[in-house]
Design a protein around this motif. Sequence first.
Motif, PDB file in Angstrom:
ATOM      1  N   THR A  30       0.802  -1.340  -0.357  1.00 43.66           N
ATOM      2  CA  THR A  30      -0.390  -0.042   0.284  1.00 43.66           C
ATOM      3  C   THR A  30       0.874   1.225  -0.368  1.00 43.66           C
ATOM      4  OG1 THR A  30      -0.010   0.100   2.509  1.00 43.66           O
ATOM      5  CG2 THR A  30      -1.527  -1.667   1.568  1.00 43.66           C
ATOM      6  N   GLY A  31       2.100   1.211   0.069  1.00 44.50           N
ATOM      7  CA  GLY A  31       3.100   2.183   0.149  1.00 44.50           C
ATOM      8  C   GLY A  31       3.407   3.008  -2.027  1.00 44.50           C
ATOM      9  N   GLU A  32       3.975   3.601  -1.428  1.00 46.64           N
ATOM     10  CA  GLU A  32       4.220   4.418  -2.816  1.00 46.64           C
ATOM     11  C   GLU A  32       4.858   3.798  -4.103  1.00 46.64           C
ATOM     12  OE1 GLU A  32       6.746   9.137  -3.661  1.00 46.64           O
ATOM     13  OE2 GLU A  32       6.579   8.169  -1.487  1.00 46.64           O
ATOM     14  N   GLU A  33       5.248   2.755  -3.509  1.00 49.08           N
ATOM     15  CA  GLU A  33       5.976   2.832  -4.687  1.00 49.08           C
ATOM     16  C   GLU A  33       5.266   1.416  -5.329  1.00 49.08           C
ATOM     17  OE1 GLU A  33      10.084  -0.742  -5.551  1.00 49.08           O
ATOM     18  OE2 GLU A  33       9.929   0.690  -3.614  1.00 49.08           O
ATOM     19  N   ALA A  34       4.242   1.039  -4.766  1.00 51.50           N
ATOM     20  CA  ALA A  34       3.742  -0.101  -4.907  1.00 51.50           C
ATOM     21  C   ALA A  34       2.107   0.870  -5.590  1.00 51.50           C
ATOM     22  CB  ALA A  34       2.542  -0.856  -4.060  1.00 51.50           C
ATOM     23  N   SER A  35       1.954   1.603  -5.557  1.00 52.89           N
ATOM     24  CA  SER A  35       0.913   2.837  -5.349  1.00 52.89           C
ATOM     25  C   SER A  35       1.091   3.076  -7.331  1.00 52.89           C
ATOM     26  CB  SER A  35       1.259   3.833  -5.205  1.00 52.89           C
ATOM     27  OG  SER A  35       0.478   3.721  -3.358  1.00 52.89           O
ATOM     28  N   ILE A  36       2.575   3.395  -7.325  1.00 61.76           N
ATOM     29  CA  ILE A  36       2.657   3.956  -8.827  1.00 61.76           C
ATOM     30  C   ILE A  36       2.589   2.614  -9.823  1.00 61.76           C
ATOM     31  CG2 ILE A  36       5.080   4.479 -10.483  1.00 61.76           C
ATOM     32  CD1 ILE A  36       6.040   5.869  -7.596  1.00 61.76           C
ATOM     33  N   ILE A  37       3.236   1.810  -8.981  1.00 64.43           N
ATOM     34  CA  ILE A  37       2.905   0.087 -10.378  1.00 64.43           C
ATOM     35  C   ILE A  37       1.734   0.218 -10.257  1.00 64.43           C
ATOM     36  CG2 ILE A  37       3.675  -2.668 -10.007  1.00 64.43           C
ATOM     37  CD1 ILE A  37       5.906  -1.950  -8.639  1.00 64.43           C
ATOM     38  N   ARG A  38       0.612   0.478  -9.343  1.00 62.34           N
ATOM     39  CA  ARG A  38      -0.706  -0.173  -8.973  1.00 62.34           C
ATOM     40  C   ARG A  38      -1.794   1.156 -10.344  1.00 62.34           C
ATOM     41  NH1 ARG A  38      -1.525   0.698  -4.990  1.00 62.34           N
ATOM     42  NH2 ARG A  38      -1.587  -1.722  -3.231  1.00 62.34           N
ATOM     43  N   ARG A  39      -0.956   1.980 -10.208  1.00 56.98           N
ATOM     44  CA  ARG A  39      -1.360   3.100 -10.920  1.00 56.98           C
ATOM     45  C   ARG A  39      -1.668   2.882 -12.695  1.00 56.98           C
ATOM     46  NH1 ARG A  39       1.086   7.010  -9.596  1.00 56.98           N
ATOM     47  NH2 ARG A  39      -0.358   6.936  -7.252  1.00 56.98           N
ATOM     48  N   SER A  40       0.169   2.256 -12.949  1.00 52.75           N
ATOM     49  CA  SER A  40       0.480   1.915 -14.286  1.00 52.75           C
ATOM     50  C   SER A  40       0.001   0.858 -14.476  1.00 52.75           C
ATOM     51  CB  SER A  40       2.093   1.882 -14.493  1.00 52.75           C
ATOM     52  OG  SER A  40       1.931   0.714 -13.766  1.00 52.75           O
ATOM     53  N   VAL A  41      -0.374  -0.525 -13.276  1.00 54.18           N
ATOM     54  CA  VAL A  41      -1.862  -0.997 -14.596  1.00 54.18           C
ATOM     55  C   VAL A  41      -3.310  -1.245 -14.377  1.00 54.18           C
ATOM     56  CG1 VAL A  41      -2.185  -3.783 -13.905  1.00 54.18           C
ATOM     57  CG2 VAL A  41       0.164  -3.595 -12.952  1.00 54.18           C
ATOM     58  N   VAL A  42      -3.742  -0.228 -13.613  1.00 54.32           N
ATOM     59  CA  VAL A  42      -5.293  -0.281 -13.717  1.00 54.32           C
ATOM     60  C   VAL A  42      -5.050   0.261 -14.531  1.00 54.32           C
ATOM     61  CG1 VAL A  42      -5.820  -1.056 -11.296  1.00 54.32           C
ATOM     62  CG2 VAL A  42      -5.102   1.682 -12.019  1.00 54.32           C
ATOM     63  N   LEU A  43      -5.079   1.875 -15.375  1.00 58.24           N
ATOM     64  CA  LEU A  43      -4.728   2.170 -16.468  1.00 58.24           C
ATOM     65  C   LEU A  43      -5.314   1.705 -17.510  1.00 58.24           C
ATOM     66  CD1 LEU A  43      -2.642   5.341 -16.241  1.00 58.24           C
ATOM     67  CD2 LEU A  43      -5.803   5.745 -15.150  1.00 58.24           C
ATOM     68  N   HIS A  44      -5.547   0.567 -17.979  1.00 59.23           N
ATOM     69  CA  HIS A  44      -5.042  -0.172 -18.070  1.00 59.23           C
ATOM     70  C   HIS A  44      -6.566  -0.467 -18.508  1.00 59.23           C
ATOM     71  CE1 HIS A  44      -1.174  -0.021 -20.613  1.00 59.23           C
ATOM     72  NE2 HIS A  44      -0.577  -0.273 -19.218  1.00 59.23           N
ATOM     73  N   PHE A  45      -7.566  -0.400 -17.831  1.00 58.90           N
ATOM     74  CA  PHE A  45      -8.705  -1.245 -17.727  1.00 58.90           C
ATOM     75  C   PHE A  45      -9.683  -0.567 -17.739  1.00 58.90           C
ATOM     76  CE2 PHE A  45      -6.526  -3.613 -15.197  1.00 58.90           C
ATOM     77  CZ  PHE A  45      -7.490  -4.864 -14.565  1.00 58.90           C
ATOM     78  N   GLY A  46      -8.908   1.485 -18.440  1.00 61.28           N
ATOM     79  CA  GLY A  46      -9.738   2.200 -18.973  1.00 61.28           C
ATOM     80  C   GLY A  46     -10.057   3.343 -18.010  1.00 61.28           C
ATOM     81  N   ASP A  47      -9.904   4.405 -18.362  1.00 58.00           N
ATOM     82  CA  ASP A  47     -10.405   4.741 -17.056  1.00 58.00           C
ATOM     83  C   ASP A  47     -12.068   5.512 -16.694  1.00 58.00           C
ATOM     84  OD1 ASP A  47     -10.385   7.578 -15.141  1.00 58.00           O
ATOM     85  OD2 ASP A  47     -10.418   8.645 -16.988  1.00 58.00           O
ATOM     86  N   LEU A  48     -11.762   5.068 -15.880  1.00 55.50           N
ATOM     87  CA  LEU A  48     -13.619   4.240 -14.964  1.00 55.50           C
ATOM     88  C   LEU A  48     -14.130   5.151 -14.227  1.00 55.50           C
ATOM     89  CD1 LEU A  48     -12.894   0.498 -14.233  1.00 55.50           C
ATOM     90  CD2 LEU A  48     -14.212   1.702 -16.464  1.00 55.50           C
ATOM     91  N   GLU A  49     -16.040   5.491 -14.548  1.00 54.83           N
ATOM     92  CA  GLU A  49     -16.505   6.392 -13.207  1.00 54.83           C
ATOM     93  C   GLU A  49     -17.210   5.420 -12.338  1.00 54.83           C
ATOM     94  OE1 GLU A  49     -19.036   9.012 -15.021  1.00 54.83           O
ATOM     95  OE2 GLU A  49     -17.526   9.849 -16.768  1.00 54.83           O
ATOM     96  N   ILE A  50     -16.578   5.781 -10.811  1.00 55.94           N
ATOM     97  CA  ILE A  50     -17.167   5.049 -10.439  1.00 55.94           C
ATOM     98  C   ILE A  50     -18.522   5.780  -9.593  1.00 55.94           C
ATOM     99  CG2 ILE A  50     -16.720   3.796  -8.041  1.00 55.94           C
ATOM    100  CD1 ILE A  50     -13.195   3.641  -8.928  1.00 55.94           C
ATOM    101  N   ALA A  51     -19.322   5.214  -9.223  1.00 59.39           N
ATOM    102  CA  ALA A  51     -20.845   5.502  -8.973  1.00 59.39           C
ATOM    103  C   ALA A  51     -21.262   6.677  -9.235  1.00 59.39           C
ATOM    104  CB  ALA A  51     -20.584   5.261  -7.141  1.00 59.39           C
TER     105      ALA A  51
END
Length: 269
Positions: free
Chosen positions: A248-269
Amino acid sequence: MQGVDGSGTGSPIDPPPAIELRSVTKTFVLESGEELTAVRDASLTVARGEFVCVVGPSGHGKSTLLNLIAGFIEPSNGEIFVNGKPVEGPGPDRGVVFQRDTLFLWRRVAANISFGLEARGVPKQERKATVERYLKTVGLEDFAGAWPRQLSGGMRRRVAIAAVFANEPDVFLMDKPFVGLDYLRRAQLHKVLLDLWAEGGHRAVFMITHDVDEALALGDRILVVKEGQIVEDVEVALPRPRSTYMITGEEASIIRRSVVLHFGDLEIA
């Protein structure tokens, strides 16, 4: 004196990758006659001892990719190698754990783990020792005589994992093995899996998951598959063992962001 690599240095040849795909495409022909390309021009290399997690939207080719490596289906184009040998069908060098466990309901826990060893003709005493070792590793030594129906879902998953590892394959293929389990049970099974993987040393793991945090907790690399193509291959350079704080730290957040953006820029609720 000439070395085994022909260089005269005496240094050994580097072993081939555990998994190698060269421009692999898989196209299915539907009943309507329409062609569906599930995997498109995929190339990748997985080193011996490497843990690779695969994420991506549902229906975009992840399981097809795993089934190709397992040898359950053949590529339409391209080549697949495991430890330098072409994949021409299923083999004992690859063990597979599916989303649903495939335990034999008519065999007790120890007999389920022993099944592959029996099929390979491993002597009885060696089988017994191997089964006992893996039962202890997954924490089920008190359930050797239990029937699968007497186990919880998490315990059944542990038996399924132990049964595959007991055959000591070089490549371990997993298709969403922990889906549907609560957070605590998944965390327990993550530890079991990592302990077994580390024990083998040279074994490679290729695991599909829908959970990016799970990929961060387990993987050396994360592949993102979208529309049948590998669109991202990111290294997870986090030390092991990994704590909740690390993923949940900063380095992991950078990786998470680069991964999830491939799923599309989704609007949540």
